[in-house]
Design a protein around this motif. Structure first.
Motif, PDB file in Angstrom:
ATOM      1  N   VAL A  10       0.853  -1.188   0.000  1.00  0.00           N
ATOM      2  CA  VAL A  10       0.000   0.000   0.000  1.00  0.00           C
ATOM      3  C   VAL A  10       0.892   1.243   0.000  1.00  0.00           C
ATOM      4  O   VAL A  10       1.948   1.258   0.633  1.00  0.00           O
ATOM      5  N   LYS A  11       0.454   2.266  -0.728  1.00  0.00           N
ATOM      6  CA  LYS A  11       1.142   3.555  -0.698  1.00  0.00           C
ATOM      7  C   LYS A  11       0.126   4.657  -0.484  1.00  0.00           C
ATOM      8  O   LYS A  11      -0.868   4.759  -1.203  1.00  0.00           O
ATOM      9  N   ARG A  12       0.406   5.498   0.529  1.00  0.00           N
ATOM     10  CA  ARG A  12      -0.434   6.658   0.793  1.00  0.00           C
ATOM     11  C   ARG A  12       0.425   7.913   0.814  1.00  0.00           C
ATOM     12  O   ARG A  12       1.566   7.883   1.283  1.00  0.00           O
ATOM     13  N   TYR A  13      -0.163   8.993   0.350  1.00  0.00           N
ATOM     14  CA  TYR A  13       0.392  10.327   0.535  1.00  0.00           C
ATOM     15  C   TYR A  13      -0.597  11.079   1.428  1.00  0.00           C
ATOM     16  O   TYR A  13      -1.603  11.596   0.936  1.00  0.00           O
ATOM     17  N   GLY A  14      -0.332  11.090   2.710  1.00  0.00           N
ATOM     18  CA  GLY A  14      -1.282  11.687   3.638  1.00  0.00           C
ATOM     19  C   GLY A  14      -2.576  10.900   3.633  1.00  0.00           C
ATOM     20  O   GLY A  14      -2.598   9.697   3.870  1.00  0.00           O
ATOM     21  N   GLU A  15      -3.670  11.577   3.319  1.00  0.00           N
ATOM     22  CA  GLU A  15      -4.989  10.938   3.295  1.00  0.00           C
ATOM     23  C   GLU A  15      -5.260  10.214   1.970  1.00  0.00           C
ATOM     24  O   GLU A  15      -6.210   9.442   1.864  1.00  0.00           O
ATOM     25  N   VAL A  16      -4.441  10.494   0.990  1.00  0.00           N
ATOM     26  CA  VAL A  16      -4.698   9.956  -0.358  1.00  0.00           C
ATOM     27  C   VAL A  16      -3.971   8.626  -0.549  1.00  0.00           C
ATOM     28  O   VAL A  16      -2.746   8.556  -0.429  1.00  0.00           O
ATOM     29  N   GLN A  17      -4.719   7.570  -0.858  1.00  0.00           N
ATOM     30  CA  GLN A  17      -4.124   6.257  -1.126  1.00  0.00           C
ATOM     31  C   GLN A  17      -4.036   6.054  -2.633  1.00  0.00           C
ATOM     32  O   GLN A  17      -5.024   6.162  -3.351  1.00  0.00           O
ATOM     33  N   VAL A  18      -2.824   5.766  -3.103  1.00  0.00           N
ATOM     34  CA  VAL A  18      -2.610   5.640  -4.548  1.00  0.00           C
ATOM     35  C   VAL A  18      -2.297   4.202  -4.981  1.00  0.00           C
ATOM     36  O   VAL A  18      -2.462   3.850  -6.145  1.00  0.00           O
ATOM     37  N   ILE A  19      -1.819   3.376  -4.065  1.00  0.00           N
ATOM     38  CA  ILE A  19      -1.588   1.954  -4.337  1.00  0.00           C
ATOM     39  C   ILE A  19      -2.410   1.167  -3.325  1.00  0.00           C
ATOM     40  O   ILE A  19      -2.300   1.379  -2.119  1.00  0.00           O
ATOM     41  N   HIS A  20      -3.228   0.234  -3.831  1.00  0.00           N
ATOM     42  CA  HIS A  20      -4.218  -0.436  -2.991  1.00  0.00           C
ATOM     43  C   HIS A  20      -3.935  -1.935  -2.895  1.00  0.00           C
ATOM     44  O   HIS A  20      -4.410  -2.725  -3.716  1.00  0.00           O
ATOM     45  N   GLY A  21      -3.148  -2.335  -1.924  1.00  0.00           N
ATOM     46  CA  GLY A  21      -2.979  -3.754  -1.599  1.00  0.00           C
ATOM     47  C   GLY A  21      -2.509  -4.622  -2.749  1.00  0.00           C
ATOM     48  O   GLY A  21      -3.175  -5.603  -3.116  1.00  0.00           O
ATOM     49  N   ILE A  22      -1.358  -4.307  -3.311  1.00  0.00           N
ATOM     50  CA  ILE A  22      -0.816  -5.058  -4.452  1.00  0.00           C
ATOM     51  C   ILE A  22      -0.152  -6.344  -3.980  1.00  0.00           C
ATOM     52  O   ILE A  22       0.730  -6.343  -3.117  1.00  0.00           O
ATOM     53  N   ASP A  23      -0.572  -7.476  -4.552  1.00  0.00           N
ATOM     54  CA  ASP A  23       0.086  -8.767  -4.359  1.00  0.00           C
ATOM     55  C   ASP A  23       0.625  -9.209  -5.713  1.00  0.00           C
ATOM     56  O   ASP A  23      -0.137  -9.324  -6.684  1.00  0.00           O
ATOM     57  N   LEU A  24       1.928  -9.459  -5.776  1.00  0.00           N
ATOM     58  CA  LEU A  24       2.543  -9.786  -7.064  1.00  0.00           C
ATOM     59  C   LEU A  24       3.832 -10.559  -6.855  1.00  0.00           C
ATOM     60  O   LEU A  24       4.613 -10.238  -5.962  1.00  0.00           O
ATOM     61  N   GLU A  25       4.039 -11.564  -7.689  1.00  0.00           N
ATOM     62  CA  GLU A  25       5.297 -12.318  -7.666  1.00  0.00           C
ATOM     63  C   GLU A  25       5.929 -12.283  -9.050  1.00  0.00           C
ATOM     64  O   GLU A  25       5.310 -12.683 -10.040  1.00  0.00           O
ATOM     65  N   ILE A  26       7.156 -11.785  -9.116  1.00  0.00           N
ATOM     66  CA  ILE A  26       7.924 -11.725 -10.357  1.00  0.00           C
ATOM     67  C   ILE A  26       9.042 -12.755 -10.244  1.00  0.00           C
ATOM     68  O   ILE A  26       9.880 -12.678  -9.339  1.00  0.00           O
ATOM     69  N   GLU A  27       9.051 -13.716 -11.126  1.00  0.00           N
ATOM     70  CA  GLU A  27      10.007 -14.818 -11.046  1.00  0.00           C
ATOM     71  C   GLU A  27      11.425 -14.357 -11.377  1.00  0.00           C
ATOM     72  O   GLU A  27      11.624 -13.372 -12.095  1.00  0.00           O
ATOM     73  N   ASN A  28      12.397 -15.102 -10.857  1.00  0.00           N
ATOM     74  CA  ASN A  28      13.800 -14.854 -11.158  1.00  0.00           C
ATOM     75  C   ASN A  28      14.028 -14.938 -12.673  1.00  0.00           C
ATOM     76  O   ASN A  28      13.648 -15.911 -13.314  1.00  0.00           O
ATOM     77  N   GLY A  29      14.616 -13.896 -13.246  1.00  0.00           N
ATOM     78  CA  GLY A  29      14.914 -13.874 -14.674  1.00  0.00           C
ATOM     79  C   GLY A  29      13.753 -13.476 -15.569  1.00  0.00           C
ATOM     80  O   GLY A  29      13.892 -13.451 -16.789  1.00  0.00           O
ATOM     81  N   GLU A  30      12.620 -13.127 -14.986  1.00  0.00           N
ATOM     82  CA  GLU A  30      11.432 -12.787 -15.765  1.00  0.00           C
ATOM     83  C   GLU A  30      11.470 -11.326 -16.209  1.00  0.00           C
ATOM     84  O   GLU A  30      12.015 -10.464 -15.514  1.00  0.00           O
ATOM     85  N   PHE A  31      10.893 -11.052 -17.370  1.00  0.00           N
ATOM     86  CA  PHE A  31      10.715  -9.685 -17.844  1.00  0.00           C
ATOM     87  C   PHE A  31       9.264  -9.321 -17.586  1.00  0.00           C
ATOM     88  O   PHE A  31       8.359  -9.779 -18.283  1.00  0.00           O
ATOM     89  N   CYS A  32       9.043  -8.488 -16.581  1.00  0.00           N
ATOM     90  CA  CYS A  32       7.695  -8.123 -16.154  1.00  0.00           C
ATOM     91  C   CYS A  32       7.432  -6.662 -16.513  1.00  0.00           C
ATOM     92  O   CYS A  32       8.255  -5.790 -16.209  1.00  0.00           O
ATOM     93  N   VAL A  33       6.308  -6.396 -17.150  1.00  0.00           N
ATOM     94  CA  VAL A  33       5.961  -5.041 -17.569  1.00  0.00           C
ATOM     95  C   VAL A  33       4.725  -4.566 -16.817  1.00  0.00           C
ATOM     96  O   VAL A  33       3.699  -5.244 -16.796  1.00  0.00           O
TER      97      VAL A  33
END
Length: 352
Positions: A10-33
């Motif tokens: 999660v990322k917030r700037y004061g009262e404003v939340q800009v990233i909402h509960g991100i779950d992500l797995e990027i594998e070793n050697g993977e090109f993720c966009v």
């Protein structure tokens, strides 16, 4: 090299939340966009991985290390920015080796690493030039070389091609793809250009308003989107969307005659739906009379024909071959229903 794992980030700037509960797995050697429209949070998320933005909640690991609260220099990442950020008074050689020099690495080691990065990026003839004597593409290659010499576990790219012209963007896409193949490092790449995403990625993360809409291989997202947003964002030109209504066993479409029976379970009669079909999957029917050709974008081997119905429905069709539709002509369309998709008009989720 190492993979990257984000857990409920999660990322917030004061009262404003800009990233909402991100779950992500990027594998070793993977090109993720990371891809999405402006303001969706993709660059913020990348900067959080780099440590340039603090993570408000959740955890982040690179390899087997929890880096959530680590300084950027401790994370084992190297970042390539949209702006080249080269020192104008230094040569290419000095720009590439400057970070190692500041960290006290021996001159011999610096020379070896710069030489290897130079070989990979084909910059040998430019080593003694200063940035002002380089093209935009060459400067970006130097910026990438500066990242390579650090030997990071993860490479981070923040829209690195957006300042280049169309020809150079294509050239640099090929360079970055070749670089990934040669060094095999984990790469996380941010772009708003879905063509870049489709051509470079092993895995695409589609973001909207700080949330993940869908994660998958490029062709999986193209062929099997979960919702209208992903279907419209992946593919160029975008998928055509036509308002429709379910009859229970088929759908009627605005601006088109007849009913269309899709090979899926349809919602109850009267339910509003959105019918989706890609420009490359429709054909012009010269004998029809449902649409007027508004304009034709002739691009050489392919043209995009913009159609408008009498009721205001707009459709784009991809046309190939020597015969092209003429502006003002009245035509119909042929829609292969096995290529069509249907979305709930309220939730915009895919109906399957």
């Amino acid at each position: 090299m190492a993979g990257v794992v984000l857990k409920d980030v999660v990322k917030r700037y004061g009262e404003v939340q800009v990233i909402h509960g991100i779950d992500l797995e990027i594998e070793n050697g993977e090109f993720c966009v990371f891809v999405g429209p402006s303001g969706c949070g993709k660059s913020t998320l990348l900067r959080m991985v780099a440590g340039l933005e603090e993570t408000t909640e959740g955890s982040m690991s690179i390899g087997d290390r929890d880096v959530t609260r680590m300084d950027p220099a401790e994370r084992g990442v190297a970042m390539v920015f949209q702006t080249y950020a080269l020192y104008p008074h230094m040569t290419v050689r000095d720009n590439m080796g400057f970070g190692l020099k500041m960290n006290g690495h021996p001159k011999v080691e610096i020379a070896q690493k710069v030489a290897e990065a130079t070989r990979i990026l084909k910059l040998e003839e430019y080593l003694d030039r200063k940035p002002a004597a380089l093209s935009g593409g060459q400067r970006q290659r130097v910026s990438i070389g500066r990242a390579i010499v650090r030997g990071p576990e993860v490479f981070l790219f923040d829209e690195p091609l957006s300042n280049l012209d169309a020809e150079l963007r294509v050239e640099m896409r090929v360079e970055i793809a070749r670089l990934h193949k040669e060094i095999g490092a984990t790469m996380v790449y941010v772009t708003h250009d879905q063509v870049e995403a489709m051509t470079l990625a092993d895995k695409i993360v589609v973001l909207r308003k700080g949330r993940i809409e869908q994660v998958g291989a490029p062709l999986d997202l193209y062929r099997n989107p979960d919702n209208k947003f992903v279907a419209g964002f992946i593919g160029s030109p975008a998928m055509n969307f036509i308002d429709g209504t379910s009859t229970g066993d088929a759908v009627t479409l605005a601006g088109l005659d007849g009913t269309y029976a899709l090979p899926i379970a349809l919602p109850e009669k009267g339910t509003a739906v959105i019918f989706g079909i890609r420009p490359e999957h429709i054909e012009i029917d010269p004998s029809g009379n449902s649409f007027t050709v508004e304009m034709t974008e002739a691009l050489g081997g392919v043209s995009y024909v913009h159609l408008l119905s009498d009721t205001g429905t707009k459709i784009i069709i991809e046309e190939r071959g020597d015969e092209r539709s003429k502006e003002g002509a009245r035509v119909g369309v042929k829609i292969p229903l096995n290529r069509a998709m249907l979305f709930d008009a309220k939730t915009e989720k895919r109906l399957r």
